[in-house]
Design an enzyme around this catalytic site. Structure first.
Site, PDB file in Angstrom:
ATOM      1  N   HIS A  73      16.209  24.575  45.356  1.00 54.31           N
ATOM      2  CA  HIS A  73      15.752  25.325  44.190  1.00 54.31           C
ATOM      3  C   HIS A  73      14.593  24.568  43.544  1.00 54.31           C
ATOM      4  CE1 HIS A  73      15.910  27.733  40.538  1.00 54.31           C
ATOM      5  NE2 HIS A  73      15.910  26.611  39.837  1.00 54.31           N
ATOM      6  N   SER A  87      12.066  24.495  40.132  1.00 52.15           N
ATOM      7  CA  SER A  87      11.979  24.936  38.747  1.00 52.15           C
ATOM      8  C   SER A  87      11.342  23.822  37.930  1.00 52.15           C
ATOM      9  CB  SER A  87      13.393  25.230  38.246  1.00 52.15           C
ATOM     10  OG  SER A  87      13.488  25.168  36.853  1.00 52.15           O
ATOM     11  N   ASP A 116      14.131  29.899  45.164  1.00 49.88           N
ATOM     12  CA  ASP A 116      15.179  29.343  46.024  1.00 49.88           C
ATOM     13  C   ASP A 116      14.809  29.522  47.493  1.00 49.88           C
ATOM     14  OD1 ASP A 116      16.965  28.775  43.819  1.00 49.88           O
ATOM     15  OD2 ASP A 116      17.291  30.932  43.695  1.00 49.88           O
TER      16      ASP A 116
END
Length: 182
Positions: A157, A159, A171
């Site tokens: 992931h 971010s 993802d």
């Protein structure tokens, strides 16, 4: 200094300081391929194993390695328009913890959180990053064969951890092939 500039400066500084940590030769090399959120990923990396072992018990321990990678992402819906693509280069450094046998062969599970710098802001499939700096966290499992060939699967992931909005995250499901020189 803006928050995004500060994050970028910290990311670059951490990448260069992390690269300076391993003063010895590379312990392994890796190739990875993945897909997620209308984006494909290919990545090459070099790794340096840690000498430290924690929680040794019954022939197993938690160890780890530094993972320095260079990736290419190719999004197939640039600015949310089908058929338009976006290609990004991504430089990353990740400390990875691995639960493994003392011989470093056989099954393992691992997890890591690292710093990544994108060549431009991601804007694909309705997801637009507000910063070029992204954290990349993953969990994975795999098997190291007797010939030091490591085959692994991981979920990753990306971010910015809320540094700046929007922060939609992306993802990937990734397959990794790694070869150890030891």
């Amino acid at each position: 200094m803006r928050t995004g500039d500060l994050a970028l400066s910290l990311a670059v500084a951490s990448i260069f300081s992390a690269v300076a940590i391993p003063a010895r030769a590379v312990d392994s090399v890796s190739l990875e391929a993945g897909h997620g959120d209308s984006t494909r990923l290919v990545r090459a990396g070099v790794q340096w194993n840690w000498d430290q072992q924690w929680w040794k018990s019954n022939g197993t321990h938690i160890g780890g390695y530094w993972d320095l990678t260079l990736a290419q992402w190719r999004g197939s819906r640039y600015r949310d328009i089908g058929g338009r693509s976006q290609e990004l280069a991504v430089l990353g450094i990740t400390p990875v913890f691995r639960f493994q046998s003392d011989s470093r062969k056989g099954f393992y599970i691992e997890a890591g959180i690292g710093a990544n710098l994108l060549s431009e802001r991601y804007d694909n499939d309705g997801k637009r990053f507000s910063t070029r700096f992204q954290f990349g966290d993953h969990v994975g499992l795999g098997y190291v064969f007797a010939n030091n060939l490591d085959l692994g699967l991981k979920i990753q992931h990306f971010s910015n951890a809320g540094i700046k909005k929007p922060n939609p995250g992306v993802d990937f499901a990734i397959i990794q092939l790694r070869y150890g020189f030891q």
